[in-house]
Design a protein around this motif. Structure first.
Motif, mmCIF file in Angstrom:
data_model
loop_
_atom_site.group_PDB
_atom_site.id
_atom_site.type_symbol
_atom_site.label_atom_id
_atom_site.label_comp_id
_atom_site.label_asym_id
_atom_site.label_seq_id
_atom_site.Cartn_x
_atom_site.Cartn_y
_atom_site.Cartn_z
ATOM 1 N N SER A 282 -2.565 0.134 11.795
ATOM 2 C CA SER A 282 -1.856 -1.108 11.501
ATOM 3 C C SER A 282 -0.737 -0.876 10.495
ATOM 4 N N LEU A 283 0.415 -1.466 10.761
ATOM 5 C CA LEU A 283 1.581 -1.328 9.888
ATOM 6 C C LEU A 283 1.723 -2.578 9.033
ATOM 7 N N PRO A 284 1.586 -2.464 7.710
ATOM 8 C CA PRO A 284 1.783 -3.637 6.858
ATOM 9 C C PRO A 284 3.181 -4.214 7.030
ATOM 10 N N VAL A 285 3.275 -5.523 7.086
ATOM 11 C CA VAL A 285 4.571 -6.178 7.303
ATOM 12 C C VAL A 285 5.557 -5.822 6.194
ATOM 13 N N VAL A 286 5.087 -5.690 4.968
ATOM 14 C CA VAL A 286 5.981 -5.365 3.867
ATOM 15 C C VAL A 286 6.609 -3.992 4.060
ATOM 16 N N ILE A 430 2.360 -1.311 -5.463
ATOM 17 C CA ILE A 430 1.403 -0.674 -4.561
ATOM 18 C C ILE A 430 2.157 -0.036 -3.404
ATOM 19 N N ALA A 431 1.901 1.261 -3.178
ATOM 20 C CA ALA A 431 2.537 1.964 -2.064
ATOM 21 C C ALA A 431 1.672 1.916 -0.816
ATOM 22 N N VAL A 451 -6.327 1.803 -3.769
ATOM 23 C CA VAL A 451 -4.870 1.654 -3.791
ATOM 24 C C VAL A 451 -4.178 2.918 -4.295
ATOM 25 N N VAL A 452 -3.011 3.158 -3.749
ATOM 26 C CA VAL A 452 -2.135 4.244 -4.186
ATOM 27 C C VAL A 452 -0.915 3.608 -4.841
ATOM 28 N N PRO A 453 -0.641 3.924 -6.128
ATOM 29 C CA PRO A 453 0.508 3.321 -6.799
ATOM 30 C C PRO A 453 1.828 3.819 -6.214
ATOM 31 N N ALA A 454 2.871 3.003 -6.372
ATOM 32 C CA ALA A 454 4.209 3.434 -6.004
ATOM 33 C C ALA A 454 4.614 4.604 -6.892
ATOM 34 N N GLU A 455 5.618 5.331 -6.456
ATOM 35 C CA GLU A 455 6.006 6.562 -7.149
ATOM 36 C C GLU A 455 6.450 6.330 -8.588
ATOM 37 N N ASP A 456 6.955 5.134 -8.876
ATOM 38 C CA ASP A 456 7.543 4.911 -10.195
ATOM 39 C C ASP A 456 6.582 4.285 -11.209
#
Length: 508
Positions: A282-286, A430-431, A451-456
């Motif tokens: 599934s591809l998240p809409v965001v 959230i990435a 959850v995996v955080p965004a790179e920044d």
């Protein structure tokens, strides 16, 4: 009646002999050259005793040798059994013994795995890419005259054996026929998302997997377009390849689109793509929105399984797109919703009702190898029962709610991880996220978000908890949040939720 998947490459070579078929960092090869290689490999295989109907295992990455051997096996009238290179020797050995493979073709870097896997069954191994080795296939190929034409087969003969991921036990070999795979490539190429010989497709998906093999490789060759292969997916390198080779089409899984969008945010040279296709999970809409803006393109989400060749439904220009859905069934295929609690027959439900997704059409496989009971349970009344839960809306768009096995039942209430994941992906920072159910003595299961955080930056779990309580029902929001650096991925880049459940819930 005769039909062979080998015709996909043979006809492209006949119609566009000088057009470039494959680009890698080592070579550029035309359709005429690739097909002659395939015919020469077929002759070599025949000299080694391979006969029509035999099964030949192929262990290779995203390199030209994969295509040469794949179409060589088909041209000899044999059946391809693809082996994922990241398996353990025991796992690969099981696939060899279960499939009854008579020969293994393995790239040099995987020769050790191939030999270890073949030891128990005594299957001979021929290596590729290192012609000096005593077991190399190249000397046999060089000594062989190319076949005049390929050995044709009946439409219902098996062309490829794909092994399922084995999330519910031992992997099962899905038997895909020549008709299954020729039709899937043809419908993808000319109906769902029309391609032309001028298109350039970036092949980052593993060719040993059904998505990369059928949608990327076979579909590209069906129209005589160019396939640019990347051996190991890297988002920055992928963007560089897109620009250098004039890529127009990209097929990928959600994790690839996440990383490409992140990479595009760090640089200002993301190219404009004609269209992209997402599948496999599934591809998240965001993520869809971020990617479309970054690459000035339309991203079509689709749905399929190894057992459906793989494409069953996809968002298509003909019907328009609907974010969060997997579009309409492809031409010649029916996708409907059936009662999930009735196993012995397929009881179809009305529009809008939730149930198990069932598929019927030219793409449905011929059954599981050596597993008649599993086949009988999977194919009922002519419909393939996918094990996925979904619904069809009033305009005919198919929506995936979740895997039947991933459904969380918390205190008697159904919680669909996909719905929770879509909500949490809207939280800043959230990435990626995977939602799983963990054992709970009082409620049966509790909702956990990994959850995996965004790179920044990181993730403020207290803020996330407050946000989730506001945006999700009381039975849905995760009471437990685990922050990780990455999510475990399988061979097809799907998130392995069973590993997360084992890690955080003690599941065996």
């Amino acid at each position: 009646m005769q039909l062979s998947l080998a015709a996909v490459l043979a006809e492209a070579a006949r119609r566009s002999p000088e057009h470039v078929a494959i680009v890698t960092d080592r070579e550029r090869i035309t359709y005429a050259g690739l097909w002659q290689d395939g015919l020469r490999h077929a002759a070599a295989l025949q000299s080694l005793g391979v006969s029509p109907g035999d099964r030949v295992a192929l262990l290779a990455g995203n390199v030209t040798d994969f295509a040469r051997c794949y179409y060589g096996v088909l041209a000899a009238g044999a059946t391809v059994v693809t082996i994922p290179p990241m398996l353990s020797p025991e796992e690969a050995g099981y696939l060899l013994s279960d499939s009854g493979a008579s020969l293994v073709l393995a790239r040099g870097e995987f020769a050790g795995l191939a030999r270890a896997a073949a030891d128990s069954s005594g299957v001979p191994v021929r290596t590729l890419g290192e012609p000096h080795r005593p077991d190399a296939l190249e000397p046999v190929v060089e000594a062989s005259e190319p076949l005049v034409s390929y050995v044709s087969r009946a439409p219902d003969d098996v062309a490829v054996v794909f092994y399922t991921s084995g999330t519910t036990g031992r992997p099962k070999g899905a038997l895909l026929t020549h008709l299954n795979l020729v039709m899937n490539a043809t419908v993808n190429a000319f109906d769902a998302h029309p391609l032309s010989g001028d298109d350039v497709v970036l092949g980052c998906l593993p060719l040993f997997h059904t998505f990369g093999q059928s949608v990327a490789m076979n579909t590209t060759f069906r129209v005589g377009a160019t396939l640019v292969l990347q051996e190991r997916f890297d988002p920055d390198d992928a963007i560089d390849l897109m620009r250098a080779e004039g890529v127009t089409v990209f097929d990928g899984v959600p994790t690839m689109f996440v990383r490409l969008a992140e990479a595009a945010a760090r640089r200002d040279d993301a190219p404009s793509l004609r269209f992209c296709v997402s599948g496999g999970a599934s591809l998240p809409v965001v993520v869809l929105d971020r990617f479309e803006k970054a690459f000035s393109t339309t991203l079509y989400e689709g749905y399929g399984l190894s057992e459906t060749s793989p494409t069953a439904s996809v968002n298509q220009p003909l019907f328009g797109t609907r974010a969060g859905s997997v579009g309409h069934p492809i031409w010649g295929v029916e996708v409907e919703i059936a009662r999930a609690d009735v196993d012995e027959r397929v009881a179809l439900l009305k529009t809008g009702e939730h149930g198990e997704i069932v598929v019927r059409g030219h793409n449905v496989f011929a059954g599981y190898l050596n597993a008649p009971e599993a086949t009988a349970a999977a194919v009922v009344d002519g419909w393939f029962r996918t094990g996925d839960i979904g619904f069809k809306d009033a305009e005919g768009f198919v929506h995936i709610v979740d895997r039947k096995k991933d459904l969380i039942i918390r205190g008697g209430f159904n919680v669909y991880p996909r719905e929770v994941e879509e909500a949490l992906m809207r939280f800043p920072g959230i990435a990626q996220v995977a939602v799983i159910g963990l054992p709970d003595a009082e409620l049966g299961e509790e909702v956990c978000a990994v959850v995996v955080p965004a790179e920044d930056g990181g993730v403020d779990t207290a803020a996330l908890d407050a946000w989730a309580r506001e945006h999700l029902g009381k039975h849905k929001y995760p009471r437990r949040v685990e922050v990780v650096t990455d999510l475990p991925l399988g061979p097809s880049h799907k998130v392995l939720k069973r590993e997360l459940r084992a890690r955080f819930g003690g599941e065996n």
